[in-house]
Design a protein around this motif. Structure first.
Motif: not given
Length: 237
Positions: A4-8, A122-123, A169-175
């Motif tokens: 998973t990559l989280l992007f600003d 993820v944005i 919260e992000i990690l929780s939402l995307i499991n």
């Protein structure tokens, strides 16, 4: 395993000068509300309510709830009459800011490669704005909202950067777990703070923001071109 990559968004996927963006944003907002608020009064109220939203850690309140809870205390107007004006502003007038940004074609290429390799995207933009304003900026970057598993907005999030609860919260939402993710951003204090949780980080230096304190060290750093090379080397999932 990284999957998973989280992007600003601002300054990372979408190159821009935050000071110039803020000035243009308030100019357009004040024009929209010119028949209701004096410009200075509106700016002071928005800044103060944004600060309240960022600092609030009540998990039962969305960021939107927090913003307007505080905003109502600062203005002598019925929020129900203001909401349609805000909605129209973000749907229509907000696009007038587009002329200060320049999309980087390599961003779209990097996202396409990551999608083809099977990564979840993820944005993870600071959720200070409604989804319309964020969706506009995703479009300006040459991307589609459907490219992403989650887009953080002030409607769906309960915390803001630089609070570590935002990333939890992000990690929780995307499991996902921290060791599943890489956070990609240009702001040391707002983006690289995610490393505290054990999330790997890539600091994009093209529009670098570093207030020096607190200090965080990224796992990787470089230009967006360097990030593109990094993406090409990631394994297929």
């Amino acid at each position: 395993m990284i999957d998973t990559l989280l992007f600003d968004l601002d300054g990372t996927l979408l190159p821009l000068d935050m000071e110039e963006f803020t000035l243009k944003y308030f100019k357009e907002l004040c024009i929209k509300f010119s028949s209701i608020f004096e410009p200075k009064k509106l700016q002071e109220a928005v800044w103060s309510s944004t600060k309240y939203m960022v600092n609030n850690l009540e998990k039962e309140k969305t960021n939107k709830d927090c913003f307007f809870e505080d905003f109502q205390k600062r203005v002598n107007h019925d929020l129900e009459k203001l909401f349609p004006i805000f909605d129209e502003f973000y749907n229509k007038d907000f696009v007038n800011i587009k002329d200060i940004v320049n999309k980087n074609p390599i961003v779209k290429e990097a996202v396409e490669i990551l999608k083809s390799k099977g990564y979840d995207l993820v944005i993870a933009t600071n959720p200070l704005f409604p989804k319309e304003a964020i969706y506009h900026r995703i479009d300006w970057a040459g991307l589609k909202t459907t490219d992403f598993k989650l887009i953080t907005t002030y409607e769906n999030m309960h915390f803001c950067k630089p609070n570590i609860e935002y990333y939890e919260e992000i990690l929780s939402l995307i499991n996902k777990k921290p060791d599943n993710a890489i956070m990609v951003g240009n702001d040391v204090q707002e983006d690289i703070v995610s490393s505290v949780l054990g999330i790997k980080t890539f600091l994009v230096e093209d529009c670098l923001i570093d207030r020096k304190s607190p200090a965080y060290k990224s796992d990787y750093r470089g230009s967006m071109d360097d990030f593109y090379s990094f993406v090409k080397k990631l394994p297929n999932l």
